[in-house]
Design a protein around this motif. Structure first.
Motif, PDB file in Angstrom:
ATOM      1  N   TYR A  62       0.835  -1.202   0.000  1.00 43.97           N
ATOM      2  CA  TYR A  62       0.000   0.000   0.000  1.00 43.97           C
ATOM      3  C   TYR A  62       0.864   1.244   0.000  1.00 43.97           C
ATOM      4  CZ  TYR A  62       0.960  -0.091   5.059  1.00 43.97           C
ATOM      5  OH  TYR A  62       1.575  -0.113   6.289  1.00 43.97           O
ATOM      6  N   ARG A  63       0.213   2.375  -0.254  1.00 41.44           N
ATOM      7  CA  ARG A  63       0.858   3.681  -0.090  1.00 41.44           C
ATOM      8  C   ARG A  63       0.478   4.197   1.283  1.00 41.44           C
ATOM      9  NH1 ARG A  63       3.493   5.612  -4.221  1.00 41.44           N
ATOM     10  NH2 ARG A  63       2.984   4.822  -6.282  1.00 41.44           N
ATOM     11  N   GLY A  64       1.487   4.586   2.040  1.00 41.02           N
ATOM     12  CA  GLY A  64       1.264   5.082   3.381  1.00 41.02           C
ATOM     13  C   GLY A  64       1.460   6.582   3.462  1.00 41.02           C
ATOM     14  N   ALA A  65       1.944   7.040   4.594  1.00 41.03           N
ATOM     15  CA  ALA A  65       2.151   8.468   4.852  1.00 41.03           C
ATOM     16  C   ALA A  65       3.023   9.083   3.770  1.00 41.03           C
ATOM     17  CB  ALA A  65       2.795   8.666   6.216  1.00 41.03           C
ATOM     18  N   GLY A  66       2.562  10.209   3.239  1.00 37.76           N
ATOM     19  CA  GLY A  66       3.308  10.920   2.223  1.00 37.76           C
ATOM     20  C   GLY A  66       3.417  10.182   0.903  1.00 37.76           C
ATOM     21  N   GLY A  67       2.577   9.177   0.687  1.00 29.98           N
ATOM     22  CA  GLY A  67       2.620   8.406  -0.548  1.00 29.98           C
ATOM     23  C   GLY A  67       3.722   7.368  -0.601  1.00 29.98           C
ATOM     24  N   ARG A  68       4.387   7.156   0.524  1.00 35.45           N
ATOM     25  CA  ARG A  68       5.504   6.209   0.584  1.00 35.45           C
ATOM     26  C   ARG A  68       5.001   4.782   0.398  1.00 35.45           C
ATOM     27  NH1 ARG A  68       9.816   6.023   5.563  1.00 35.45           N
ATOM     28  NH2 ARG A  68      11.480   5.000   4.419  1.00 35.45           N
ATOM     29  N   LEU A  69       5.726   3.999  -0.402  1.00 37.35           N
ATOM     30  CA  LEU A  69       5.364   2.601  -0.619  1.00 37.35           C
ATOM     31  C   LEU A  69       5.735   1.762   0.592  1.00 37.35           C
ATOM     32  CD1 LEU A  69       6.488   2.108  -4.317  1.00 37.35           C
ATOM     33  CD2 LEU A  69       4.154   2.325  -3.443  1.00 37.35           C
ATOM     34  N   VAL A  70       4.799   0.895   0.992  1.00 39.77           N
ATOM     35  CA  VAL A  70       4.978   0.037   2.158  1.00 39.77           C
ATOM     36  C   VAL A  70       4.506  -1.364   1.810  1.00 39.77           C
ATOM     37  CG1 VAL A  70       4.409  -0.293   4.608  1.00 39.77           C
ATOM     38  CG2 VAL A  70       4.397   2.018   3.633  1.00 39.77           C
ATOM     39  N   ILE A  71       5.202  -2.352   2.351  1.00 37.89           N
ATOM     40  CA  ILE A  71       4.714  -3.731   2.350  1.00 37.89           C
ATOM     41  C   ILE A  71       4.766  -4.196   3.790  1.00 37.89           C
ATOM     42  CG2 ILE A  71       5.154  -6.121   1.682  1.00 37.89           C
ATOM     43  CD1 ILE A  71       6.216  -5.088  -0.970  1.00 37.89           C
ATOM     44  N   GLU A  72       3.626  -4.688   4.273  1.00 38.14           N
ATOM     45  CA  GLU A  72       3.573  -5.311   5.599  1.00 38.14           C
ATOM     46  C   GLU A  72       3.274  -6.780   5.421  1.00 38.14           C
ATOM     47  OE1 GLU A  72       1.992  -3.688   9.133  1.00 38.14           O
ATOM     48  OE2 GLU A  72       1.940  -1.662   8.295  1.00 38.14           O
ATOM     49  N   VAL A  73       4.103  -7.593   6.043  1.00 36.44           N
ATOM     50  CA  VAL A  73       3.900  -9.031   6.036  1.00 36.44           C
ATOM     51  C   VAL A  73       3.291  -9.394   7.382  1.00 36.44           C
ATOM     52  CG1 VAL A  73       4.992 -11.299   5.846  1.00 36.44           C
ATOM     53  CG2 VAL A  73       5.847  -9.371   4.474  1.00 36.44           C
ATOM     54  N   LEU A  74       2.107 -10.008   7.335  1.00 34.46           N
ATOM     55  CA  LEU A  74       1.354 -10.374   8.529  1.00 34.46           C
ATOM     56  C   LEU A  74       1.238 -11.888   8.598  1.00 34.46           C
ATOM     57  CD1 LEU A  74      -1.550  -7.793   8.075  1.00 34.46           C
ATOM     58  CD2 LEU A  74       0.584  -7.471   9.346  1.00 34.46           C
ATOM     59  N   ARG A  75       1.743 -12.483   9.659  1.00 35.11           N
ATOM     60  CA  ARG A  75       1.656 -13.937   9.863  1.00 35.11           C
ATOM     61  C   ARG A  75       0.573 -14.204  10.889  1.00 35.11           C
ATOM     62  NH1 ARG A  75       4.244 -18.286  12.553  1.00 35.11           N
ATOM     63  NH2 ARG A  75       5.493 -16.892  13.816  1.00 35.11           N
ATOM     64  N   PHE A  76      -0.259 -15.216  10.614  1.00 40.28           N
ATOM     65  CA  PHE A  76      -1.440 -15.497  11.417  1.00 40.28           C
ATOM     66  C   PHE A  76      -1.273 -16.753  12.260  1.00 40.28           C
ATOM     67  CE2 PHE A  76      -2.764 -12.854   7.986  1.00 40.28           C
ATOM     68  CZ  PHE A  76      -3.791 -12.084   8.490  1.00 40.28           C
ATOM     69  N   GLY A  77      -1.906 -16.715  13.444  1.00 39.36           N
ATOM     70  CA  GLY A  77      -2.001 -17.894  14.284  1.00 39.36           C
ATOM     71  C   GLY A  77      -3.246 -18.695  13.911  1.00 39.36           C
ATOM     72  N   PRO A  78      -3.479 -19.793  14.616  1.00 36.97           N
ATOM     73  CA  PRO A  78      -4.621 -20.655  14.292  1.00 36.97           C
ATOM     74  C   PRO A  78      -5.982 -19.979  14.471  1.00 36.97           C
ATOM     75  CG  PRO A  78      -3.391 -21.517  16.184  1.00 36.97           C
ATOM     76  CD  PRO A  78      -2.645 -20.331  15.668  1.00 36.97           C
ATOM     77  N   ASP A  79      -6.045 -18.927  15.299  1.00 34.91           N
ATOM     78  CA  ASP A  79      -7.309 -18.201  15.504  1.00 34.91           C
ATOM     79  C   ASP A  79      -7.508 -17.072  14.492  1.00 34.91           C
ATOM     80  OD1 ASP A  79      -5.394 -16.428  16.370  1.00 34.91           O
ATOM     81  OD2 ASP A  79      -6.349 -16.032  18.300  1.00 34.91           O
ATOM     82  N   LEU A  80      -6.611 -17.020  13.486  1.00 34.17           N
ATOM     83  CA  LEU A  80      -6.648 -16.011  12.419  1.00 34.17           C
ATOM     84  C   LEU A  80      -6.438 -14.586  12.931  1.00 34.17           C
ATOM     85  CD1 LEU A  80      -9.403 -17.488  10.087  1.00 34.17           C
ATOM     86  CD2 LEU A  80      -6.909 -17.736   9.926  1.00 34.17           C
ATOM     87  N   LYS A  81      -5.715 -14.466  14.032  1.00 36.39           N
ATOM     88  CA  LYS A  81      -5.224 -13.176  14.514  1.00 36.39           C
ATOM     89  C   LYS A  81      -3.750 -13.077  14.129  1.00 36.39           C
ATOM     90  CE  LYS A  81      -8.808 -11.819  17.064  1.00 36.39           C
ATOM     91  NZ  LYS A  81      -9.481 -10.570  16.902  1.00 36.39           N
ATOM     92  N   VAL A  82      -3.302 -11.871  13.867  1.00 36.87           N
ATOM     93  CA  VAL A  82      -1.900 -11.666  13.489  1.00 36.87           C
ATOM     94  C   VAL A  82      -1.014 -11.908  14.698  1.00 36.87           C
ATOM     95  CG1 VAL A  82      -0.210  -9.980  12.639  1.00 36.87           C
ATOM     96  CG2 VAL A  82      -2.545 -10.002  11.710  1.00 36.87           C
ATOM     97  N   ILE A  83       0.007 -12.771  14.515  1.00 34.45           N
ATOM     98  CA  ILE A  83       0.941 -13.049  15.595  1.00 34.45           C
ATOM     99  C   ILE A  83       2.311 -12.407  15.356  1.00 34.45           C
ATOM    100  CG2 ILE A  83      -0.188 -15.162  16.361  1.00 34.45           C
ATOM    101  CD1 ILE A  83       1.963 -16.741  14.795  1.00 34.45           C
ATOM    102  N   GLN A  84       2.569 -12.048  14.091  1.00 35.68           N
ATOM    103  CA  GLN A  84       3.830 -11.401  13.762  1.00 35.68           C
ATOM    104  C   GLN A  84       3.606 -10.478  12.570  1.00 35.68           C
ATOM    105  OE1 GLN A  84       6.963 -14.011  12.330  1.00 35.68           O
ATOM    106  NE2 GLN A  84       8.413 -12.949  13.653  1.00 35.68           N
ATOM    107  N   ALA A  85       4.142  -9.271  12.657  1.00 34.16           N
ATOM    108  CA  ALA A  85       4.002  -8.298  11.579  1.00 34.16           C
ATOM    109  C   ALA A  85       5.352  -7.625  11.346  1.00 34.16           C
ATOM    110  CB  ALA A  85       2.950  -7.252  11.934  1.00 34.16           C
ATOM    111  N   SER A  86       5.683  -7.454  10.071  1.00 36.04           N
ATOM    112  CA  SER A  86       6.913  -6.768   9.706  1.00 36.04           C
ATOM    113  C   SER A  86       6.601  -5.750   8.621  1.00 36.04           C
ATOM    114  CB  SER A  86       7.956  -7.757   9.162  1.00 36.04           C
ATOM    115  OG  SER A  86       8.331  -8.683  10.151  1.00 36.04           O
ATOM    116  N   ALA A  87       6.993  -4.509   8.854  1.00 32.67           N
ATOM    117  CA  ALA A  87       6.760  -3.440   7.889  1.00 32.67           C
ATOM    118  C   ALA A  87       8.063  -3.167   7.129  1.00 32.67           C
ATOM    119  CB  ALA A  87       6.290  -2.180   8.589  1.00 32.67           C
ATOM    120  N   HIS A  88       7.904  -2.929   5.828  1.00 29.94           N
ATOM    121  CA  HIS A  88       9.036  -2.646   4.937  1.00 29.94           C
ATOM    122  C   HIS A  88       8.687  -1.412   4.127  1.00 29.94           C
ATOM    123  CE1 HIS A  88       8.866  -6.934   5.811  1.00 29.94           C
ATOM    124  NE2 HIS A  88      10.163  -6.959   5.660  1.00 29.94           N
ATOM    125  N   TYR A  89       9.621  -0.467   4.037  1.00 27.87           N
ATOM    126  CA  TYR A  89       9.371   0.828   3.388  1.00 27.87           C
ATOM    127  C   TYR A  89      10.330   1.046   2.231  1.00 27.87           C
ATOM    128  CZ  TYR A  89       6.809   1.770   7.660  1.00 27.87           C
ATOM    129  OH  TYR A  89       5.932   1.689   8.695  1.00 27.87           O
TER     130      TYR A  89
END
Length: 118
Positions: A89-116
Protein backbone atom coordinates in the motif's frame (compact mmCIF):
# COMPACT_ATOMS: atom_id res chain seq x y z
CA UNK A 1 -4.67 -19.03 3.52
CA UNK A 2 -8.17 -18.79 2.11
CA UNK A 3 -8.28 -16.13 -0.65
CA UNK A 4 -11.70 -14.87 0.52
CA UNK A 5 -10.41 -14.45 4.07
CA UNK A 6 -7.32 -12.66 2.72
CA UNK A 7 -9.40 -10.21 0.67
CA UNK A 8 -11.84 -9.52 3.51
CA UNK A 9 -9.07 -9.17 6.10
CA UNK A 10 -7.12 -6.74 3.91
CA UNK A 11 -10.21 -4.58 3.30
CA UNK A 12 -11.09 -4.45 7.02
CA UNK A 13 -7.46 -3.86 8.08
CA UNK A 14 -7.15 -0.90 5.70
CA UNK A 15 -10.53 0.48 6.77
CA UNK A 16 -9.51 0.21 10.42
CA UNK A 17 -6.27 2.11 9.83
CA UNK A 18 -8.01 4.75 7.75
CA UNK A 19 -10.59 5.24 10.52
CA UNK A 20 -7.76 5.92 13.04
CA UNK A 21 -9.72 3.76 15.51
CA UNK A 22 -6.95 2.16 17.58
CA UNK A 23 -9.11 -0.52 19.27
CA UNK A 24 -10.43 -1.52 15.83
CA UNK A 25 -6.86 -1.72 14.49
CA UNK A 26 -5.63 -3.77 17.44
CA UNK A 27 -8.56 -6.21 17.13
CA UNK A 28 -6.73 -7.80 14.18
CA UNK A 29 -3.79 -8.83 16.36
CA UNK A 30 -3.12 -11.46 19.05
CA UNK A 31 -2.50 -10.06 22.53
CA UNK A 32 1.21 -10.95 22.43
CA UNK A 33 1.96 -10.27 18.75
CA UNK A 34 5.34 -9.03 17.62
CA UNK A 35 5.83 -6.00 15.37
CA UNK A 36 9.05 -5.04 13.60
CA UNK A 37 9.50 -1.82 11.68
CA UNK A 38 12.17 0.77 11.00
CA UNK A 39 9.58 3.32 12.19
CA UNK A 40 9.70 1.72 15.66
CA UNK A 41 13.35 2.70 15.75
CA UNK A 42 12.52 6.30 14.81
CA UNK A 43 9.27 6.96 16.70
CA UNK A 44 9.61 4.67 19.71
CA UNK A 45 13.38 4.92 20.09
CA UNK A 46 13.64 1.12 20.24
CA UNK A 47 16.99 0.22 18.67
CA UNK A 48 15.91 -3.34 17.84
CA UNK A 49 12.97 -2.08 15.78
CA UNK A 50 10.73 -4.63 17.53
CA UNK A 51 7.89 -4.31 20.01
CA UNK A 52 5.81 -7.12 21.52
CA UNK A 53 2.24 -7.10 22.76
CA UNK A 54 -0.81 -4.95 22.19
CA UNK A 55 0.05 -2.54 25.01
CA UNK A 56 3.51 -1.69 23.66
CA UNK A 57 2.54 -1.63 19.99
CA UNK A 58 -0.70 0.21 20.77
CA UNK A 59 1.23 2.98 22.55
CA UNK A 60 3.57 3.27 19.55
CA UNK A 61 0.66 3.36 17.08
CA UNK A 62 -1.20 5.94 19.20
CA UNK A 63 1.87 8.17 19.00
CA UNK A 64 2.13 7.65 15.22
CA UNK A 65 -1.57 8.45 14.70
CA UNK A 66 -1.19 11.64 16.75
CA UNK A 67 1.90 12.71 14.78
CA UNK A 68 0.27 11.99 11.41
CA UNK A 69 -3.39 13.04 11.81
CA UNK A 70 -4.08 12.73 8.08
CA UNK A 71 -2.62 9.21 7.80
CA UNK A 72 -4.33 7.30 5.03
CA UNK A 73 -3.39 3.98 3.44
CA UNK A 74 -4.14 3.38 -0.25
CA UNK A 75 -4.17 -0.33 -1.20
CA UNK A 76 -2.07 -1.59 -4.09
CA UNK A 77 -2.10 -5.38 -3.71
CA UNK A 78 -2.77 -8.22 -1.29
CA UNK A 79 -0.44 -11.18 -1.70
CA UNK A 80 -1.41 -14.51 -0.13
CA UNK A 81 1.00 -16.96 1.51
CA UNK A 82 0.50 -20.18 3.44
CA UNK A 83 -0.16 -18.62 6.85
CA UNK A 84 0.53 -15.00 5.96
CA UNK A 85 -0.44 -12.00 3.86
CA UNK A 86 1.70 -9.29 2.36
CA UNK A 87 -0.18 -6.00 2.10
CA UNK A 88 1.27 -3.55 -0.39
CA UNK A 89 0.00 0.00 0.00
CA UNK A 90 0.86 3.68 -0.09
CA UNK A 91 1.26 5.08 3.38
CA UNK A 92 2.15 8.47 4.85
CA UNK A 93 3.31 10.92 2.22
CA UNK A 94 2.62 8.41 -0.55
CA UNK A 95 5.50 6.21 0.58
CA UNK A 96 5.36 2.60 -0.62
CA UNK A 97 4.98 0.04 2.16
CA UNK A 98 4.71 -3.73 2.35
CA UNK A 99 3.57 -5.31 5.60
CA UNK A 100 3.90 -9.03 6.04
CA UNK A 101 1.35 -10.37 8.53
CA UNK A 102 1.66 -13.94 9.86
CA UNK A 103 -1.44 -15.50 11.42
CA UNK A 104 -2.00 -17.89 14.28
CA UNK A 105 -4.62 -20.65 14.29
CA UNK A 106 -7.31 -18.20 15.50
CA UNK A 107 -6.65 -16.01 12.42
CA UNK A 108 -5.22 -13.18 14.51
CA UNK A 109 -1.90 -11.67 13.49
CA UNK A 110 0.94 -13.05 15.60
CA UNK A 111 3.83 -11.40 13.76
CA UNK A 112 4.00 -8.30 11.58
CA UNK A 113 6.91 -6.77 9.71
CA UNK A 114 6.76 -3.44 7.89
CA UNK A 115 9.04 -2.65 4.94
CA UNK A 116 9.37 0.83 3.39
CA UNK A 117 10.66 2.07 0.05
CA UNK A 118 13.40 4.69 0.24
Amino acid sequence: MDPDFARDFAAEWLAAWNSHDLPRILAHYADDFEMTSPMIQKLAGEASGMLRGQAAVGAYWAKALALIPDLHFEPIATLVGVDSLALHYRGAGGRLVIEVLRFGPDLKVIQASAHYAD
